[in-house]
Scaffold this motif. Structure first.
Motif, PDB file in Angstrom:
ATOM      1  N   GLY A  43       0.798  -1.223   0.000  1.00 22.69           N
ATOM      2  CA  GLY A  43       0.000   0.000   0.000  1.00 22.69           C
ATOM      3  C   GLY A  43       0.829   1.270   0.000  1.00 22.69           C
ATOM      4  N   GLU A  44       2.060   1.198  -0.502  1.00 23.93           N
ATOM      5  CA  GLU A  44       2.953   2.352  -0.497  1.00 23.93           C
ATOM      6  C   GLU A  44       2.833   3.207  -1.759  1.00 23.93           C
ATOM      7  OE1 GLU A  44       7.022   1.337   0.627  1.00 23.93           O
ATOM      8  OE2 GLU A  44       6.269  -0.517   1.532  1.00 23.93           O
ATOM      9  N   VAL A  45       1.998   2.782  -2.707  1.00 25.14           N
ATOM     10  CA  VAL A  45       1.891   3.489  -3.988  1.00 25.14           C
ATOM     11  C   VAL A  45       0.470   4.031  -4.150  1.00 25.14           C
ATOM     12  CG1 VAL A  45       2.114   3.277  -6.493  1.00 25.14           C
ATOM     13  CG2 VAL A  45       3.625   1.967  -4.997  1.00 25.14           C
ATOM     14  N   LYS A  46       0.392   5.292  -4.566  1.00 27.58           N
ATOM     15  CA  LYS A  46      -0.909   5.903  -4.850  1.00 27.58           C
ATOM     16  C   LYS A  46      -1.047   6.116  -6.346  1.00 27.58           C
ATOM     17  CE  LYS A  46      -1.503   8.471  -0.553  1.00 27.58           C
ATOM     18  NZ  LYS A  46      -1.690   9.821   0.030  1.00 27.58           N
ATOM     19  N   VAL A  47      -2.258   5.901  -6.848  1.00 27.34           N
ATOM     20  CA  VAL A  47      -2.581   6.187  -8.242  1.00 27.34           C
ATOM     21  C   VAL A  47      -3.708   7.213  -8.232  1.00 27.34           C
ATOM     22  CG1 VAL A  47      -3.444   5.255 -10.410  1.00 27.34           C
ATOM     23  CG2 VAL A  47      -1.893   3.886  -9.001  1.00 27.34           C
ATOM     24  N   TYR A 100       5.088   7.491  -5.259  1.00 25.18           N
ATOM     25  CA  TYR A 100       5.792   6.556  -4.378  1.00 25.18           C
ATOM     26  C   TYR A 100       6.893   7.323  -3.671  1.00 25.18           C
ATOM     27  CZ  TYR A 100       8.802   2.727  -2.865  1.00 25.18           C
ATOM     28  OH  TYR A 100       9.582   1.880  -2.115  1.00 25.18           O
ATOM     29  N   GLN A 101       6.932   7.208  -2.356  1.00 26.47           N
ATOM     30  CA  GLN A 101       7.921   7.887  -1.510  1.00 26.47           C
ATOM     31  C   GLN A 101       8.006   9.380  -1.813  1.00 26.47           C
ATOM     32  OE1 GLN A 101      11.596   5.643  -1.955  1.00 26.47           O
ATOM     33  NE2 GLN A 101      11.031   4.350  -0.202  1.00 26.47           N
ATOM     34  N   GLY A 102       6.841  10.000  -1.975  1.00 25.93           N
ATOM     35  CA  GLY A 102       6.777  11.441  -2.176  1.00 25.93           C
ATOM     36  C   GLY A 102       7.095  11.907  -3.589  1.00 25.93           C
ATOM     37  N   GLN A 103       7.429  10.991  -4.480  1.00 31.58           N
ATOM     38  CA  GLN A 103       7.725  11.373  -5.862  1.00 31.58           C
ATOM     39  C   GLN A 103       6.505  11.085  -6.732  1.00 31.58           C
ATOM     40  OE1 GLN A 103      11.775   9.320  -6.369  1.00 31.58           O
ATOM     41  NE2 GLN A 103      11.974  11.285  -7.403  1.00 31.58           N
ATOM     42  N   GLU A 104       6.050  12.105  -7.448  1.00 27.99           N
ATOM     43  CA  GLU A 104       4.902  11.955  -8.345  1.00 27.99           C
ATOM     44  C   GLU A 104       5.397  11.831  -9.772  1.00 27.99           C
ATOM     45  OE1 GLU A 104       2.402  15.360  -7.668  1.00 27.99           O
ATOM     46  OE2 GLU A 104       1.240  14.253  -6.174  1.00 27.99           O
ATOM     47  N   VAL A 105       4.746  10.931 -10.508  1.00 28.97           N
ATOM     48  CA  VAL A 105       5.102  10.704 -11.907  1.00 28.97           C
ATOM     49  C   VAL A 105       3.822  10.681 -12.735  1.00 28.97           C
ATOM     50  CG1 VAL A 105       6.234   9.158 -13.551  1.00 28.97           C
ATOM     51  CG2 VAL A 105       7.105   9.319 -11.211  1.00 28.97           C
ATOM     52  N   MET A 106       3.817  11.454 -13.819  1.00 29.16           N
ATOM     53  CA  MET A 106       2.659  11.467 -14.718  1.00 29.16           C
ATOM     54  C   MET A 106       2.964  10.630 -15.948  1.00 29.16           C
ATOM     55  SD  MET A 106       0.759  14.629 -16.674  1.00 29.16           S
ATOM     56  CE  MET A 106      -0.296  15.084 -15.318  1.00 29.16           C
TER      57      MET A 106
END
Length: 71
Positions: A36-40, A60-66
């Motif tokens: 549960g460490e990843v948000k989408v 993940y770990q405060g880094q956002e990727v689009m």
């Protein structure tokens, strides 16, 4: 915010984590997703095979990727 470009219609969450360099292997991706460490798009998602499409954002770990498309 970082961005990764895909040429297909979608990319799976585990693959996207590896492509973005946030994890080093598929096994690591599986573990962090299942924990549960990843948000989408702002919500926790525990499915490694979750399909991400252009304009989706994962974190993940405060880094956002689009996800972006090839156009």
């Amino acid at each position: 915010m970082e961005a990764i470009q895909i040429t297909d219609d979608f990319i799976k969450l585990g693959q996207a984590l590896k492509l973005a360099g946030l994890v080093s292997s598929g096994v690591e991706a599986k573990v962090v997703i299942q924990n549960g460490e990843v948000k989408v798009n702002g919500e926790v998602d525990t499915r490694r095979g979750k399909k991400l499409y252009p304009q989706d954002v994962f974190e993940y770990q405060g880094q956002e990727v689009m996800i972006t498309d090839g156009d």
